[in-house]
Design an enzyme around this catalytic site. Sequence first.
Site, mmCIF file in Angstrom:
data_model
loop_
_atom_site.group_PDB
_atom_site.id
_atom_site.type_symbol
_atom_site.label_atom_id
_atom_site.label_comp_id
_atom_site.label_asym_id
_atom_site.label_seq_id
_atom_site.Cartn_x
_atom_site.Cartn_y
_atom_site.Cartn_z
ATOM 1 N N GLY A 1 9.952 -17.617 -7.016
ATOM 2 C CA GLY A 1 9.812 -16.171 -6.825
ATOM 3 C C GLY A 1 11.081 -15.601 -6.220
ATOM 4 O O GLY A 1 11.733 -16.235 -5.384
ATOM 5 N N HIS B 1 -3.946 -2.756 -4.694
ATOM 6 C CA HIS B 1 -2.553 -2.499 -4.395
ATOM 7 C C HIS B 1 -1.873 -3.706 -3.754
ATOM 8 O O HIS B 1 -0.712 -3.977 -4.005
ATOM 9 C CB HIS B 1 -2.534 -1.302 -3.444
ATOM 10 C CG HIS B 1 -1.215 -0.982 -2.870
ATOM 11 N ND1 HIS B 1 -0.123 -0.754 -3.660
ATOM 12 C CD2 HIS B 1 -0.803 -0.823 -1.598
ATOM 13 C CE1 HIS B 1 0.903 -0.474 -2.888
ATOM 14 N NE2 HIS B 1 0.539 -0.535 -1.636
ATOM 15 N N SER C 1 2.701 8.203 -3.749
ATOM 16 C CA SER C 1 2.836 8.119 -2.295
ATOM 17 C C SER C 1 1.669 8.789 -1.576
ATOM 18 O O SER C 1 1.221 9.872 -1.946
ATOM 19 C CB SER C 1 4.136 8.775 -1.860
ATOM 20 O OG SER C 1 4.150 8.873 -0.465
ATOM 21 N N ARG D 1 -6.444 4.465 4.561
ATOM 22 C CA ARG D 1 -6.575 4.110 3.144
ATOM 23 C C ARG D 1 -7.966 3.630 2.760
ATOM 24 O O ARG D 1 -8.545 4.098 1.786
ATOM 25 C CB ARG D 1 -5.577 3.000 2.801
ATOM 26 C CG ARG D 1 -4.155 3.456 2.780
ATOM 27 C CD ARG D 1 -3.215 2.300 2.497
ATOM 28 N NE ARG D 1 -1.834 2.786 2.470
ATOM 29 C CZ ARG D 1 -0.773 2.012 2.293
ATOM 30 N NH1 ARG D 1 -0.916 0.709 2.126
ATOM 31 N NH2 ARG D 1 0.426 2.523 2.264
ATOM 32 N N GLY E 1 11.306 -12.138 -5.144
ATOM 33 C CA GLY E 1 11.077 -10.830 -4.535
ATOM 34 C C GLY E 1 11.769 -10.762 -3.182
ATOM 35 O O GLY E 1 12.698 -11.525 -2.906
ATOM 36 N N LEU E 2 11.306 -9.864 -2.332
ATOM 37 C CA LEU E 2 11.964 -9.728 -1.036
ATOM 38 C C LEU E 2 11.948 -11.040 -0.275
ATOM 39 O O LEU E 2 12.951 -11.435 0.321
ATOM 40 C CB LEU E 2 11.283 -8.633 -0.212
ATOM 41 C CG LEU E 2 11.614 -7.211 -0.667
ATOM 42 C CD1 LEU E 2 10.836 -6.207 0.156
ATOM 43 C CD2 LEU E 2 13.105 -6.938 -0.560
#
Lengths: 211, 248, 646
Positions: free
Chosen positions: C51, C412, C295, C341, C53-54
């Site tokens: 991976g 998400h 957003s 949320r 990603g970050l």
Amino acid sequence: MAVTGAILVLYLIAHMIGNLKVFLGRDDFNHYAHWLRTMGEPAVPYRTVLTIIEIVLTVAVILHMWSAVSLARRARRARPVRYAARPTTQEHRYATHVMRYGGVVILLFVIWHLLDLTFGAVNPKGGDAQPYDKIVADFAPSHWYITLFYIVAVVLVGFHLRHGLWSAFQTLGWGRQNRYRGLRLLADTVAAVIVLGFVSVPVLVTIGVVS
Amino acid sequence: MKLTLKIWRQKNADDPGRMVPYELDDVSPDMSFLEMLDVLNERLIVEGEDPVAFDHDCREGICGMCSLVIDGTPHGPQQATTTCQLHMRHFKDGDVITIEPWRAAAFPVIKDLVVDRSAFDRIIQAGGYVSAPTGSAPEAASIPVPQADAHAAFDAATCIGCGACVAACPNASAMLFTAAKITHLGLMPQGQPERYGRVTAMVAQMDAEGFGGCTNTGECTAVCPKGIPFETISRLNADLLKATRKAS
Amino acid sequence: MSTVNLFTDGEPIRDTKAPEGPVEQRWDKRRFGGKLVNPANRRKLSVIVVGTGLAGGSAAATLGELGYHVKSFCYQDSPRRAHSIAAQGGINAAKNYRNDGDSIQRLFYDTVKGGDYRSRESNVYRLAQVSVEIIDQCVAQGVPFAREYGGLLDTRSFGGVQVSRTFYARGQTGQQLLLGAYQALERQVAAGTVEMFTRHEMLELIIVDGAARGIVARDMVTGEIETHTADAVVLASGGYGNVFFLSTNAKGCNVTATWRAHRKGALFANPCYTQIHPTCIPQSGDHQSKLTLMSESLRNDGRVWVPVAKGDKRDPREIPEDERDYYLERIYPSFGNLVPRDIASRAAKNVCDEGRGVGPGGLGVYLDFADAIQRLGRKAVADKYGNLFEMYERITGEDPFEVPMRIYPAVHYTMGGLWVDYDLQSTIPGLFVIGEANFSDHGANRLGASALMQGLADGYFVLPNTISDYLAKGPFPKVGDDHEAVVEARESVTGRIERLLSIDGDRTPDSFHRELGALMWEYCGMERTDEGLRKAIDRIRELREEFWTRVKVPGENEELNQALEKAGRIADFFELAELMCIDALHRTESCGGHFRAESQTPDGEALRDDEHFAYVAAWEYTGDAPVLHKENLEYENVKMVQRSYK
């Protein structure tokens, strides 16, 4: 591309200013044509400076063409398979898309132009006539097709310059979002002035203002 | 709506490839372009045919993976939009849509509409970074960046590396991609120490990859889904000239 | 069916790596206590990172800088495309540049509380400590963060916290941070310390003598099944939100890397903790392939409503004020449209369940800017939200200035993942797990702008410091391609691929994925019940069986075969889905993103059961009923309280 182009643009401007001398009359113009050859005398022999200019120009033209050809060849190598759909262009400036074809037409024009006025090979008056007479003969109303060809060619040069100049600004690193409007205007103005300057001579000859 | 798709099919890198027509009924205007291709692929799988391979991932316009030339325009007719965010409402019933891969020698086709864009990674490897090993960083607030520079740097940094610029360029040049990174790092104080070495190395790599030369046609900016400004190319040229002078 | 048949209880599990003592000294102590590797020895040690990603990108780059030999893998065509790139909001850091009372302690506290007291104190405290260094690192890489006029870094408040600690780069913070990590990674590729394998998908973990020693990966272009060995393996393969088919994840995101490790013995922790984001663009039809997040800031000025009457199909602009139900303002008068949320998401689901939802399929609620436009003017609204309105219009074809937006919650982020200790090491020695792929820092609910923080904390600062303690024991004996364990792993992969290709059924992989996703969304989504989860487990098992008899995967292995890639991922999602449901079923409390209808306050809020559930549920794979290992969570620094937003 940008450097050789710049040399040619400077030459065109000088050439155009010289052309406009035709409006000062037969003697002034012939005298100017003669001066071109005696330029630099007596420091250097007859036609030295002009020859140098001719050499520089020839080299510039060759290098300019060589750059264009190698860019085109490189482009072809970089896209060996073409698109089936005709690429829709997003950039709607005509000048941008005719650089290569325009360049070829301009080259042909320049060859004819040299044969015509420098060597006189295809001039109605022949090679030995005075420059002023050659011009008047070329663009006489009866030779309207020469005038038309000349104008078309000069307009093509204008389009070439329009993108060429602007492109040179970009290549030399001057392009910025807030300057593009100004640079476009500058390129368009220079191109327009050069076209008008060159076109004015044959047009005025054809309609009889200069005779 | 009912559509005819003409899609480039190429089994692998060695296959010469060809355009193949497909009829598709019941396309909803709310579908995205890729969802429309999903529908076609679902049908092809059930019919026992090979589905059309195409690259895609985030489907929200930011990863830069999707890459289709639609009717001659990379990412299709809607400006500033990636293929994945293009919706079928921009087409009408009865349309014939031509779908091709990015065309460039430096982006060889892997299969159908999938191309290999690793040339971009190698351009970045040549110098598209700031050498700041982890742990060596000074306090973040110690280097102020004028807001205008930060904005302009961001405008360039927003490049998603999709390659549409190359696909659109009549010369297949990678100038806009390369210039975006040069501009981003060249405008930040952190990018200064390596600035001129970077531009020389990245341009050399770009040329080595077999991309065409830039003739400032501006097609790249026009199709760029992120609207990378044309001035980035001029900034690259300025840096390159300066680098050449410094070197000589 | 009782839960007894679904799983069995095992021995409790404990994190043995976090040092004792005051929480603020533990990271220092651990770094001091861990063994180091001599720089000259590092190049003899190899690490596989899956991976980019970050977390994975920053880890591979940093390990390369340290001098280890790194092999980095991603399924995309470039490491720059990992889905971290899509994160919009920002990254938290306890810099206290605003002088507004922020501190490491406060970020720690907010994160533990936001996670509804289901995360580990030691880890979260370290995350808050390291957050400060992340910003320094990213700025040094040239990440174009938002700046004030004076040129200093700008911050904003995000996700309902009271301090401005979120650093951002317009609405593309994830992109800019990822490109920073990607560039650092490519620098190491050029330096020769990192070997990059793009378009490669990890399909199996290789374990030799009980330790992780390599992976089996498929070259997605040629189909070749490759084995790669190393001294340690790091999984940074992201979350598993795509088990729901529709989510805000990228299409390629999958659970295969972590699930394969789970099957080989790594415990999977808290799989049921999923985060559902309230402001996504609703589904427009059955063709929908993914959902797009917008957003959360939109809720600052937009008002959420549905028609009072069921099945009201009128144009929203023609529905008079008194026939609209601004339900968030009605139910939560003090927080109104700005409730957290999970609460906003559940409320939307409830009104849609009542038949008052709007748009295609009745799965949407209005987010109306008419009041804001009237109050602030069109221009002010455009300045604030213009780019979001454009994005909405691009996708839906509707102009939010004219017609109210429609929004609906979507999956998400997944807080669960492979269980790791303080060193980020899983229960398999030599297997480290970082970023969203592990379970560690967010508890039962992740706060806004914390995912980027955790990914980079793990990759840049935590893992490179902790992995040396393990690698100091190496280099381990070389594992050849003909080693029994390697051969076995490769054969299991080829066997599985052959099986998928040979079924030759009549249903596409995606059709199964959609059906599984719909099931999960219905029964293991925003609200879960005992009955629903049991039903889901039964259906998943049936569907999985059907998958293995009816799926049709065209083509062959030895080519780019996207249907085959999908089918393999879906097969693993089936197994994960069952475990998620079992985890959700066993946790009869509500907490964070996990809401059990049976456990709510009289007002309908999530009701935790700290007495029975203040633990991490770490599941062991057995091939049959999974075994539950509990890690008790002890809170010495933060007091557990009930959340309330009335």
